[in-house]
Enzyme design. Structure first.
Site, PDB file in Angstrom:
ATOM      1  N   HIS A 281      -9.200   7.584 -10.565  1.00 16.46           N
ATOM      2  CA  HIS A 281      -8.137   8.516 -10.181  1.00 16.46           C
ATOM      3  C   HIS A 281      -6.991   8.456 -11.196  1.00 16.46           C
ATOM      4  O   HIS A 281      -6.543   9.491 -11.704  1.00 16.46           O
ATOM      5  CB  HIS A 281      -7.651   8.159  -8.773  1.00 16.46           C
ATOM      6  N   GLU A 282      -6.518   7.266 -11.492  1.00 10.52           N
ATOM      7  CA  GLU A 282      -5.397   7.143 -12.434  1.00 10.52           C
ATOM      8  C   GLU A 282      -5.824   7.550 -13.848  1.00 10.52           C
ATOM      9  O   GLU A 282      -5.050   8.154 -14.589  1.00 10.52           O
ATOM     10  CB  GLU A 282      -4.831   5.721 -12.418  1.00 10.52           C
TER      11      GLU A 282
ATOM     12  N   HIS B   6      -5.572  11.221 -14.109  1.00  8.83           N
ATOM     13  CA  HIS B   6      -4.198  11.657 -14.405  1.00  8.83           C
ATOM     14  C   HIS B   6      -3.928  11.522 -15.902  1.00  8.83           C
ATOM     15  O   HIS B   6      -3.360  12.421 -16.524  1.00  8.83           O
ATOM     16  CB  HIS B   6      -3.176  10.812 -13.640  1.00  8.83           C
TER      17      HIS B   6
ATOM     18  N   HIS C 197      -3.382  16.429  -8.729  1.00 13.55           N
ATOM     19  CA  HIS C 197      -4.136  16.235  -7.491  1.00 13.55           C
ATOM     20  C   HIS C 197      -4.841  17.521  -7.040  1.00 13.55           C
ATOM     21  O   HIS C 197      -4.308  18.611  -7.222  1.00 13.55           O
ATOM     22  CB  HIS C 197      -3.195  15.747  -6.384  1.00 13.55           C
TER      23      HIS C 197
ATOM     24  N   TYR D 125      -5.693  13.758  -1.858  1.00 12.50           N
ATOM     25  CA  TYR D 125      -5.073  12.795  -0.952  1.00 12.50           C
ATOM     26  C   TYR D 125      -5.814  12.746   0.386  1.00 12.50           C
ATOM     27  O   TYR D 125      -6.462  13.715   0.780  1.00 12.50           O
ATOM     28  CB  TYR D 125      -3.632  13.211  -0.643  1.00 12.50           C
TER      29      TYR D 125
HETATM   30 ZN   LIG Z   1      -2.611  10.489  -8.086  1.00 10.03          ZN
END
Ligand SMILES: [Zn+2]
Length: 231
Positions: free
Chosen positions: A131-132, A135, A141, A186
């Site tokens: 996930h990071e 980014h 997201h 999320y």
């Molecule tokens: Zn995030």
């Protein structure tokens, strides 16, 4: 409580100076400016051999298990795309992976050494690393997509005070189906004020969201499109 909710809770306690967090875990070095990189800009450059090399250094404070977790998060991306996370030798631009407070990253390549924080043990899931890393590859997201209101309901009244900015929409450029299974989505209790849901899927409220097992098929597809891995 899901992995994602635990991480959001950990990130809520971020209190260091000099950095502000947008969208929960996207760092900005200037709190007053908008994100310098919008989604899909600030890409890591493509090499003549067709691969996109993303050099990294990893803190010596991690133990072997932590390193394996982080490297599994990398492997889940590099095994299916043209992204190559490589230990830094001399490159000027690189990820500096450190166990600071919380799990967070800058958006896209910022230039120079850029911190990507994976706190141990709070962030030690390979899907959280992926996930990071996404980014850092310039992805925002999934529930921030400009078309998200067709697919999810945001329950604004259930979001804790001062945190509604984490649910703002961004222009997105890659034309893919909305992906509830994205590692960039999320969970349904993100930034909940009182334990009530903040995000509910519209088509079927029971669709799982917020998984952190690893990048979905669509996540991988988006990386391949953005970085033109086929060409
Ligand atoms: Zn995030």
């Amino acid at each position: 409580m899901s992995v994602m909710d635990k991480i959001i809770l950990a990130n809520r306690r971020l209190g260091f100076t000099g950095l502000s967090m947008r969208d929960g875990d996207i760092a900005s070095s200037n709190p007053r400016s908008a994100l310098i990189c919008q989604e899909n800009s600030c890409l890591w450059p493509k090499s003549v051999d067709g691969f996109v090399y993303v050099p990294y250094i990893i803190s010596p404070f991690y133990d072997d298990m932590d390193r394996i977790t982080i490297e599994t998060g990398m492997l889940d991306i590099l095994s299916q795309t043209c992204i190559k996370f490589v230990p830094r030798t001399h490159e000027a631009n690189f990820l500096n992976i450190q166990p600071k407070r919380g799990c967070w990253s800058f958006l896209g390549m910022t230039g120079g050494s850029q911190t990507l924080s994976l706190q141990t043990p709070a962030c030690m899931w390979s899907g959280v690393a992926s996930h990071e890393l996404m980014h850092a590859l310039s992805f925002v997201h999934e529930h921030s997509r400009s078309d998200r209101d067709t697919y999810v309901t945001i329950l604004w009244d259930n979001i804790m005070r001062g945190q509604t900015h984490n649910f703002q929409k961004h222009k997105t450029y890659i034309n893919t189906a909305y992906d509830y299974n994205s590692v960039m989505h999320y969970g349904r209790y993100a930034f909940s004020q009182d334990g009530e849901p903040t995000i509910i899927p519209k088509l079927d409220p029971n669709i799982p969201i917020g998984q952190r097992d690893g990048p979905s098929t669509s996540d991988i597809h988006k990386i391949n499109v953005l970085y033109d891995c086929g060409g």
